[in-house]
Design a protein around this motif. Structure first.
Motif, PDB file in Angstrom:
ATOM      1  N   ASP A  69       1.958   3.069  -7.435  1.00 25.04           N
ATOM      2  CA  ASP A  69       2.715   2.853  -8.678  1.00 25.04           C
ATOM      3  C   ASP A  69       3.955   3.744  -8.718  1.00 25.04           C
ATOM      4  O   ASP A  69       5.039   3.301  -9.142  1.00 25.04           O
ATOM      5  CB  ASP A  69       1.834   3.143  -9.892  1.00 25.04           C
ATOM      6  N   ILE A  70       3.821   4.988  -8.293  1.00 28.08           N
ATOM      7  CA  ILE A  70       4.962   5.911  -8.275  1.00 28.08           C
ATOM      8  C   ILE A  70       6.026   5.410  -7.315  1.00 28.08           C
ATOM      9  O   ILE A  70       7.227   5.403  -7.636  1.00 28.08           O
ATOM     10  CB  ILE A  70       4.495   7.330  -7.900  1.00 28.08           C
ATOM     11  N   LEU A  71       5.605   4.962  -6.139  1.00 23.20           N
ATOM     12  CA  LEU A  71       6.560   4.459  -5.149  1.00 23.20           C
ATOM     13  C   LEU A  71       7.258   3.205  -5.661  1.00 23.20           C
ATOM     14  O   LEU A  71       8.473   3.037  -5.481  1.00 23.20           O
ATOM     15  CB  LEU A  71       5.850   4.182  -3.825  1.00 23.20           C
ATOM     16  N   ALA A  72       6.515   2.328  -6.322  1.00 17.95           N
ATOM     17  CA  ALA A  72       7.117   1.120  -6.890  1.00 17.95           C
ATOM     18  C   ALA A  72       8.137   1.477  -7.963  1.00 17.95           C
ATOM     19  O   ALA A  72       9.227   0.882  -8.044  1.00 17.95           O
ATOM     20  CB  ALA A  72       6.032   0.209  -7.457  1.00 17.95           C
ATOM     21  N   ALA A  73       7.813   2.442  -8.801  1.00 20.02           N
ATOM     22  CA  ALA A  73       8.724   2.856  -9.876  1.00 20.02           C
ATOM     23  C   ALA A  73      10.007   3.450  -9.317  1.00 20.02           C
ATOM     24  O   ALA A  73      11.059   3.411  -9.980  1.00 20.02           O
ATOM     25  CB  ALA A  73       8.036   3.863 -10.791  1.00 20.02           C
ATOM     26  N   GLY A 125      11.476   2.245  -6.760  1.00 21.23           N
ATOM     27  CA  GLY A 125      12.227   1.150  -6.171  1.00 21.23           C
ATOM     28  C   GLY A 125      11.802   0.740  -4.774  1.00 21.23           C
ATOM     29  O   GLY A 125      12.437  -0.125  -4.167  1.00 21.23           O
ATOM     30  N   PHE A 126      10.724   1.331  -4.271  1.00 23.06           N
ATOM     31  CA  PHE A 126      10.262   0.965  -2.932  1.00 23.06           C
ATOM     32  C   PHE A 126       9.348  -0.255  -3.032  1.00 23.06           C
ATOM     33  O   PHE A 126       8.413  -0.273  -3.837  1.00 23.06           O
ATOM     34  CB  PHE A 126       9.541   2.140  -2.281  1.00 23.06           C
ATOM     35  N   VAL A 127       9.614  -1.243  -2.201  1.00 26.50           N
ATOM     36  CA  VAL A 127       8.893  -2.508  -2.256  1.00 26.50           C
ATOM     37  C   VAL A 127       7.781  -2.569  -1.214  1.00 26.50           C
ATOM     38  O   VAL A 127       6.690  -3.079  -1.481  1.00 26.50           O
ATOM     39  CB  VAL A 127       9.871  -3.691  -2.055  1.00 26.50           C
ATOM     40  N   HIS A 128       8.049  -2.039  -0.036  1.00 33.07           N
ATOM     41  CA  HIS A 128       7.112  -2.163   1.080  1.00 33.07           C
ATOM     42  C   HIS A 128       6.433  -0.852   1.454  1.00 33.07           C
ATOM     43  O   HIS A 128       5.493  -0.852   2.246  1.00 33.07           O
ATOM     44  CB  HIS A 128       7.830  -2.707   2.314  1.00 33.07           C
ATOM     45  N   THR A 129       6.914   0.261   0.930  1.00 32.72           N
ATOM     46  CA  THR A 129       6.328   1.565   1.260  1.00 32.72           C
ATOM     47  C   THR A 129       5.114   1.783   0.369  1.00 32.72           C
ATOM     48  O   THR A 129       5.244   2.099  -0.815  1.00 32.72           O
ATOM     49  CB  THR A 129       7.365   2.689   1.081  1.00 32.72           C
ATOM     50  N   ARG A 130       3.943   1.621   0.960  1.00 27.62           N
ATOM     51  CA  ARG A 130       2.687   1.675   0.225  1.00 27.62           C
ATOM     52  C   ARG A 130       1.602   2.307   1.085  1.00 27.62           C
ATOM     53  O   ARG A 130       1.583   2.146   2.302  1.00 27.62           O
ATOM     54  CB  ARG A 130       2.209   0.260  -0.168  1.00 27.62           C
ATOM     55  N   VAL A 131       0.665   3.011   0.437  1.00 26.54           N
ATOM     56  CA  VAL A 131      -0.570   3.382   1.115  1.00 26.54           C
ATOM     57  C   VAL A 131      -1.551   2.232   0.938  1.00 26.54           C
ATOM     58  O   VAL A 131      -1.376   1.361   0.077  1.00 26.54           O
ATOM     59  CB  VAL A 131      -1.152   4.699   0.563  1.00 26.54           C
ATOM     60  N   GLU A 132      -2.607   2.234   1.740  1.00 27.95           N
ATOM     61  CA  GLU A 132      -3.597   1.158   1.707  1.00 27.95           C
ATOM     62  C   GLU A 132      -4.888   1.677   1.072  1.00 27.95           C
ATOM     63  O   GLU A 132      -5.622   2.450   1.694  1.00 27.95           O
ATOM     64  CB  GLU A 132      -3.865   0.668   3.131  1.00 27.95           C
ATOM     65  N   PRO A 133      -5.185   1.258  -0.162  1.00 29.23           N
ATOM     66  CA  PRO A 133      -6.389   1.754  -0.851  1.00 29.23           C
ATOM     67  C   PRO A 133      -7.668   1.328  -0.137  1.00 29.23           C
ATOM     68  O   PRO A 133      -7.706   0.323   0.579  1.00 29.23           O
ATOM     69  CB  PRO A 133      -6.287   1.103  -2.237  1.00 29.23           C
ATOM     70  N   VAL A 134      -8.728   2.113  -0.350  1.00 23.37           N
ATOM     71  CA  VAL A 134     -10.063   1.784   0.152  1.00 23.37           C
ATOM     72  C   VAL A 134     -11.026   1.887  -1.031  1.00 23.37           C
ATOM     73  O   VAL A 134     -10.598   2.066  -2.175  1.00 23.37           O
ATOM     74  CB  VAL A 134     -10.481   2.738   1.295  1.00 23.37           C
ATOM     75  N   ALA A 135     -12.329   1.764  -0.770  1.00 28.83           N
ATOM     76  CA  ALA A 135     -13.298   1.754  -1.869  1.00 28.83           C
ATOM     77  C   ALA A 135     -13.257   3.035  -2.691  1.00 28.83           C
ATOM     78  O   ALA A 135     -13.342   3.003  -3.923  1.00 28.83           O
ATOM     79  CB  ALA A 135     -14.700   1.518  -1.303  1.00 28.83           C
ATOM     80  N   ASN A 136     -13.126   4.179  -2.015  1.00 32.47           N
ATOM     81  CA  ASN A 136     -13.011   5.454  -2.724  1.00 32.47           C
ATOM     82  C   ASN A 136     -11.584   5.563  -3.278  1.00 32.47           C
ATOM     83  O   ASN A 136     -10.617   5.565  -2.506  1.00 32.47           O
ATOM     84  CB  ASN A 136     -13.284   6.604  -1.756  1.00 32.47           C
ATOM     85  N   PRO A 137     -11.405   5.636  -4.587  1.00 36.68           N
ATOM     86  CA  PRO A 137     -10.041   5.622  -5.154  1.00 36.68           C
ATOM     87  C   PRO A 137      -9.183   6.809  -4.738  1.00 36.68           C
ATOM     88  O   PRO A 137      -7.956   6.737  -4.841  1.00 36.68           O
ATOM     89  CB  PRO A 137     -10.290   5.624  -6.660  1.00 36.68           C
ATOM     90  N   GLY A 174      -0.757   3.228   5.507  1.00 39.67           N
ATOM     91  CA  GLY A 174      -0.037   2.039   5.082  1.00 39.67           C
ATOM     92  C   GLY A 174       1.275   1.751   5.780  1.00 39.67           C
ATOM     93  O   GLY A 174       1.490   2.140   6.927  1.00 39.67           O
ATOM     94  N   THR A 175       2.170   1.081   5.053  1.00 38.40           N
ATOM     95  CA  THR A 175       3.367   0.484   5.649  1.00 38.40           C
ATOM     96  C   THR A 175       4.660   0.950   4.994  1.00 38.40           C
ATOM     97  O   THR A 175       4.668   1.459   3.871  1.00 38.40           O
ATOM     98  CB  THR A 175       3.305  -1.053   5.535  1.00 38.40           C
ATOM     99  N   THR A 176       5.753   0.716   5.736  1.00 41.43           N
ATOM    100  CA  THR A 176       7.090   0.980   5.221  1.00 41.43           C
ATOM    101  C   THR A 176       8.063   0.125   6.013  1.00 41.43           C
ATOM    102  O   THR A 176       7.657  -0.727   6.816  1.00 41.43           O
ATOM    103  CB  THR A 176       7.435   2.478   5.322  1.00 41.43           C
ATOM    104  N   THR A 177       9.356   0.337   5.814  1.00 40.04           N
ATOM    105  CA  THR A 177      10.404  -0.259   6.646  1.00 40.04           C
ATOM    106  C   THR A 177      11.413   0.837   6.978  1.00 40.04           C
ATOM    107  O   THR A 177      11.518   1.829   6.247  1.00 40.04           O
ATOM    108  CB  THR A 177      11.155  -1.403   5.921  1.00 40.04           C
ATOM    109  N   PRO A 178      12.176   0.675   8.062  1.00 39.16           N
ATOM    110  CA  PRO A 178      13.219   1.670   8.344  1.00 39.16           C
ATOM    111  C   PRO A 178      14.208   1.835   7.192  1.00 39.16           C
ATOM    112  O   PRO A 178      14.616   2.955   6.878  1.00 39.16           O
ATOM    113  CB  PRO A 178      13.893   1.113   9.606  1.00 39.16           C
ATOM    114  N   HIS A 179      14.592   0.720   6.552  1.00 31.89           N
ATOM    115  CA  HIS A 179      15.519   0.830   5.421  1.00 31.89           C
ATOM    116  C   HIS A 179      14.927   1.686   4.304  1.00 31.89           C
ATOM    117  O   HIS A 179      15.615   2.543   3.726  1.00 31.89           O
ATOM    118  CB  HIS A 179      15.836  -0.563   4.862  1.00 31.89           C
ATOM    119  N   GLU A 180      13.666   1.451   3.972  1.00 30.32           N
ATOM    120  CA  GLU A 180      13.076   2.168   2.842  1.00 30.32           C
ATOM    121  C   GLU A 180      12.860   3.638   3.154  1.00 30.32           C
ATOM    122  O   GLU A 180      13.075   4.496   2.296  1.00 30.32           O
ATOM    123  CB  GLU A 180      11.768   1.496   2.411  1.00 30.32           C
ATOM    124  N   ILE A 181      12.460   3.955   4.378  1.00 32.29           N
ATOM    125  CA  ILE A 181      12.215   5.366   4.684  1.00 32.29           C
ATOM    126  C   ILE A 181      13.529   6.134   4.763  1.00 32.29           C
ATOM    127  O   ILE A 181      13.615   7.293   4.355  1.00 32.29           O
ATOM    128  CB  ILE A 181      11.366   5.537   5.962  1.00 32.29           C
TER     129      ILE A 181
END
Length: 341
Positions: A174-178, A180-192, A198-205
């Motif tokens: 949520d912080i990353l989305a706020a 302005g990052f669209v593709h830079t995300r961690v990948e959640p698992v069962a334990n919150p 996760g993923t990113t792009t060269p432009h976003e990083i």
């Protein structure tokens, strides 16, 4: 995007065989000559960077996704290299930049303090890169500043889990989305409180790094804190910073990431170079996968050797650069050896 390492291992021998096959393909090394080097010396800086990038990419093999910007005469950043820079790629440990950003955002909002302490529990310890798993005994109370430093300076994997205890996976995204990052995300698992990087792009990083260097990604004090860690000379040296003096290394904030998937080895590095006056002068993001030499995580990996050549070329292009109008200028203390006492 290749099947991740954990998925490949879980899938068994068939995926493992494909993984090995994917790691053996590489392009033929580009020929070099004294005449070629003379030709490079005559080129304008941006064209020289592009030429060296093309040669090193071909020599290392694999598939590259890259973005490089450099401060131009107007003081604005200009694109120098843009090679499939919107490709979504597993960021591996480069993603720790995004995780640290989320933690510091919470510090900026007063919901967390750098001096806040958490216990280093035995059941949270991860191996691989880092220092905490080397302790062999655990239970220390450590500050948020402590595990952020370990995560960025020596890429500690346990520190990622410590970050998840103060900023859960969904909140990080949520912080990353706020921001302005669209593709830079961690990948959640069962334990919150845990996640894969996760993923990113060269432009976003590179956008993240540009804003970090400019003091706009977070508060200026938080940006300065993270840059101080990333620029310190006890950090990663095998790639971009390999062929540098200690003073030159201190002018580069860098983060490395290495792993593998079904395409082969992956070796990434992203960072910022600062001009002679402490202003940001160049930002780079090099992501490469489908590489050979799967189990070589050292300086002799072909892609890491390519990073070292690129690092020298990039730094030489900004060694004397100044940017009087820069919003934020940062310096790090000069390294001095200490014998204790």
């Amino acid at each position: 995007m290749g099947l991740s390492r954990r998925a490949a291992l879980a899938a068994g021998t068939g995926a493992a065989a494909a993984l090995v096959a994917g790691g053996t393909a590489s392009a033929a090394p580009a020929a070099s000559s004294a005449a070629g080097q003379d030709d490079l010396a005559k080129l304008p800086p941006n064209e020289k960077i592009r030429r060296v990038y093309g040669r090193q990419k071909a020599k290392a093999g694999g598939t590259w996704y890259s973005h490089v910007t450099r401060v131009g005469a107007s003081g604005a950043f200009e694109t120098v290299v843009e090679d499939d820079a919107d490709h979504v790629v597993n960021g591996y440990s480069v993603q720790k930049l995004a995780v640290a950003t989320a933690v510091m955002d919470k510090v900026d909002r007063g919901q967390l303090q750098l001096g806040q302490k958490l216990d280093l529990q035995a059941d949270i310890i991860l191996g691989g890169s880092g220092i905490y798993f080397l302790h062999t005994v655990w239970g220390d109370d450590i500050t948020v500043a402590n595990f952020l430093t370990a995560m960025l300076l020596v890429s500690d994997n346990t520190a990622v889990r410590m970050c998840g205890r103060v900023v859960p996976a969904l909140e990080i995204n949520d912080i990353l989305a706020a921001k302005g990052f669209v593709h830079t995300r961690v990948e959640p698992v069962a334990n919150p409180n845990r996640f894969f990087l996760g993923t990113t792009t060269p432009h976003e990083i590179t956008n993240l790094l540009t804003r970090l260097a400019g003091g706009t990604l977070l508060s200026p004090s938080s940006c300065t804190f993270l840059l101080g860690i990333l620029r310190w000379i006890n950090g990663y040296h095998d790639g971009i910073r390999r062929n540098m003096s200690s003073e030159e290394r201190s002018r580069i904030a860098t983060k490395y990431g290495a792993d593998f998937n079904t395409l082969g080895a992956a070796r990434h590095e992203a960072g910022i170079m600062f001009g002679a006056d402490g202003a940001p002068a160049l930002v780079y993001g090099f992501f490469a996968e489908g590489l050979a030499d799967l189990d070589n995580y050292g300086a002799t990996h072909p892609a890491v050797e390519a990073h070292s050549v690129l690092g020298r070329t990039l730094f030489d292009s900004i060694a004397t650069t100044t940017a009087p109008g820069a919003r934020l200028k940062t310096v790090v203390p000069k390294f001095q050896p200490n014998h204790g006492g």
